[in-house]
Enzyme design. Structure first.
Site, PDB file in Angstrom:
ATOM      1  NE  ARG A 105      -2.542   6.530  10.516  1.00  0.00           N
ATOM      2  CZ  ARG A 105      -1.887   6.791   9.046  1.00  0.00           C
ATOM      3  NH1 ARG A 105      -2.159   7.013   8.245  1.00  0.00           N
ATOM      4  NH2 ARG A 105      -0.631   5.825   9.449  1.00  0.00           N
ATOM      5  CG  HIS A 132       4.497   6.909  11.646  1.00  0.00           C
ATOM      6  ND1 HIS A 132       3.708   4.906  11.822  1.00  0.00           N
ATOM      7  CD2 HIS A 132       4.105   6.375   9.967  1.00  0.00           C
ATOM      8  CE1 HIS A 132       2.928   4.560  10.241  1.00  0.00           C
ATOM      9  NE2 HIS A 132       3.484   5.757   9.703  1.00  0.00           N
ATOM     10  CD  GLN A 135       6.659   3.350   7.060  1.00  0.00           C
ATOM     11  OE1 GLN A 135       5.104   3.124   6.783  1.00  0.00           O
ATOM     12  NE2 GLN A 135       6.219   2.828   6.409  1.00  0.00           N
ATOM     13  CG  ASP A 227       7.013  11.818   5.643  1.00  0.00           C
ATOM     14  OD1 ASP A 227       6.491  11.390   4.697  1.00  0.00           O
ATOM     15  OD2 ASP A 227       6.923  12.171   6.502  1.00  0.00           O
ATOM     16  CB  CYS A 267       6.696   6.343   5.538  1.00  0.00           C
ATOM     17  SG  CYS A 267       6.243   7.936   5.369  1.00  0.00           S
ATOM     18  NE  ARG A 295       3.380  -0.155   7.901  1.00  0.00           N
ATOM     19  CZ  ARG A 295       2.617   1.589   8.285  1.00  0.00           C
ATOM     20  NH1 ARG A 295       2.306   2.087   7.486  1.00  0.00           N
ATOM     21  NH2 ARG A 295       1.365   1.540   9.332  1.00  0.00           N
TER      22      ARG A 295
HETATM   23  N1  NVA Z   1       4.604  12.518   8.376  1.00  0.00           N
HETATM   24  C1  NVA Z   1       3.351  11.581   7.261  1.00  0.00           C
HETATM   25  C2  NVA Z   1       3.535  10.821   7.133  1.00  0.00           C
HETATM   26  C3  NVA Z   1       2.469   9.382   6.243  1.00  0.00           C
HETATM   27  C4  NVA Z   1       2.471   7.460   6.520  1.00  0.00           C
HETATM   28  C5  NVA Z   1       2.006  11.977   7.764  1.00  0.00           C
HETATM   29  O1  NVA Z   1       2.117  11.993   9.170  1.00  0.00           O
HETATM   30  O2  NVA Z   1       1.581  12.508   7.222  1.00  0.00           O
HETATM   31  N1   CP Z   2       2.802   5.025   5.797  1.00  0.00           N
HETATM   32  C1   CP Z   2       1.859   4.833   5.822  1.00  0.00           C
HETATM   33  O1   CP Z   2       1.321   5.062   6.940  1.00  0.00           O
HETATM   34  O2   CP Z   2       0.425   4.567   5.207  1.00  0.00           O
HETATM   35  P1   CP Z   2      -0.980   5.342   5.074  1.00  0.00           P
HETATM   36  O3   CP Z   2      -1.025   6.533   5.843  1.00  0.00           O
HETATM   37  O4   CP Z   2      -1.204   4.971   3.684  1.00  0.00           O
HETATM   38  O5   CP Z   2      -1.648   4.472   6.571  1.00  0.00           O
END
Ligand code: NVA
Ligand code: CP
Length: 310
Positions: A105, A132, A135, A227, A267, A295
């Protein structure tokens, strides 16, 4: 499956996505019925590099590996030499001599590509600024579970044209759904993503549409997805974004024009009172938390597909 990695959904065919979803459903069934599948990745290790926070991704990958008979290592970039400037290509060559798969990540999609280029083991994208995919596989699994089909369904995404919107467009089109994206001015998906999505649209049964007005895409939608307005790494833009995204909230007025039996997905984490109201989130908690659970099942399927042959 041809793919060695999961870097973005667009690298996968419809058939490969369906294969993952079907295996995810089977693993979920086995989980619910106490049928162990800890032989599937016995003795294998997943390294998990995190340059951003996580609840779902970290826990679902770690528990998933455990349920498949393997183990997972949480590697925070604060502790890794990566955080002190060790190049990603060196990190890839070192880690892939110890572990059987790497989940990452991070911020830039290019870093994930570089990691994959230098890694001897499968690399899984656990979120970048641009994609993502894990997700969206969980979202597709949830839609399949609740609606029992994809063909002809209409999905609406309200919010920022970044990682979730980008992966959703590809995922929805590939499996035969149509998707409409409503973003404020200046927050549209990047041009190169739109170009790639148009090519996916041409080969698919569905359509992709872009709008400024959320009502345009939510009208008669079967699935409404949103989101956060401010993603990880954009915190200094919070005030500006709150202003820009006013009017892009999933609330009861907006849901009134979706289909009567429309699902809502998020998500998570959710910011109640911003992109979604408390009442809509709670009204749709059944599907939103099933989505979070999925997930686990979708990612277990990805890991089995990618890591079993290693
Ligand atoms: N768009 C959000 C998704 C979190 C799972 C982010 O990148 O923070
Ligand atoms: N939806 C998602 O990716 O959650 P986290 O940021 O908690 O991993």
């Amino acid at each position: 499956m041809e793919n060695r990695h999961l870097l973005k959904l667009n690298d996968y065919t419809k058939e490969e996505i369906m294969e993952i979803l079907e295996l995810g459903e089977q693993l979920k069934y086995e989980n619910k019925h106490g049928i162990a599948h800890d032989h599937l990745l016995r003795g294998k290790t997943l390294g998990m590099i995190f340059e951003k926070s996580s609840t779902r991704t970290r826990v679902s990958f770690e528990v998933g590996m455990y349920q498949l008979g393997g183990s997972a290592l949480f590697l925070s970039s604060h502790d890794l030499q990566l955080g002190r400037g060790e190049p990603i290509k060196d990190t890839a060559r070192v880690l892939s001599r110890y572990v059987d798969g790497i989940m990452i990540r991070t911020f830039s999609q290019k870093d994930v590509q570089d990691l994959a280029e230098y890694s001897k083991v499968p690399v899984i994208n656990g979120l970048t600024d641009e994609e993502h995919p894990c997700q969206v596989l969980a979202d597709l699994l949830t839609i399949k579970e609740f609606k029992r089909k994809f063909d002809g369904l209409k999905v609406a995404f309200i919010g920022d044209g970044n990682n979730m919107a980008n992966s959703l467009m590809v995922g929805c089109l590939k499996v035969g759904m149509s998707i409409g994206i409503a973003t404020p001015n200046g927050y549209e998906p990047p041009e190169h993503v739109i170009t790639a999505v148009k090519a996916v649209e041409e080969a698919s049964k569905g359509t992709v549409t872009f709008a400024k007005n959320p009502e345009e895409v939510v009208k008669d939608a079967d699935v409404v997805i949103t989101d956060v307005w401010t993603s990880m790494g954009q915190e200094e833009e919070t005030i500006k974004r709150k202003e820009a995204f006013k009017g892009y909230q999933v609330n009861s007025d907006l849901m009134a024009i979706a289909k009567k039996d429309a699902m809502v997905l998020h998500c998570l984490p959710a910011h109640r009172g911003e992109e979604i109201t408390e009442d809509i989130l709670e009204l749709h908690a059944k599907e939103i938390f099933e989505e979070a659970e999925n997930r686990l099942h979708a990612q277990k399927a990805v890991m089995v597909k990618l890591m079993q042959k290693n």
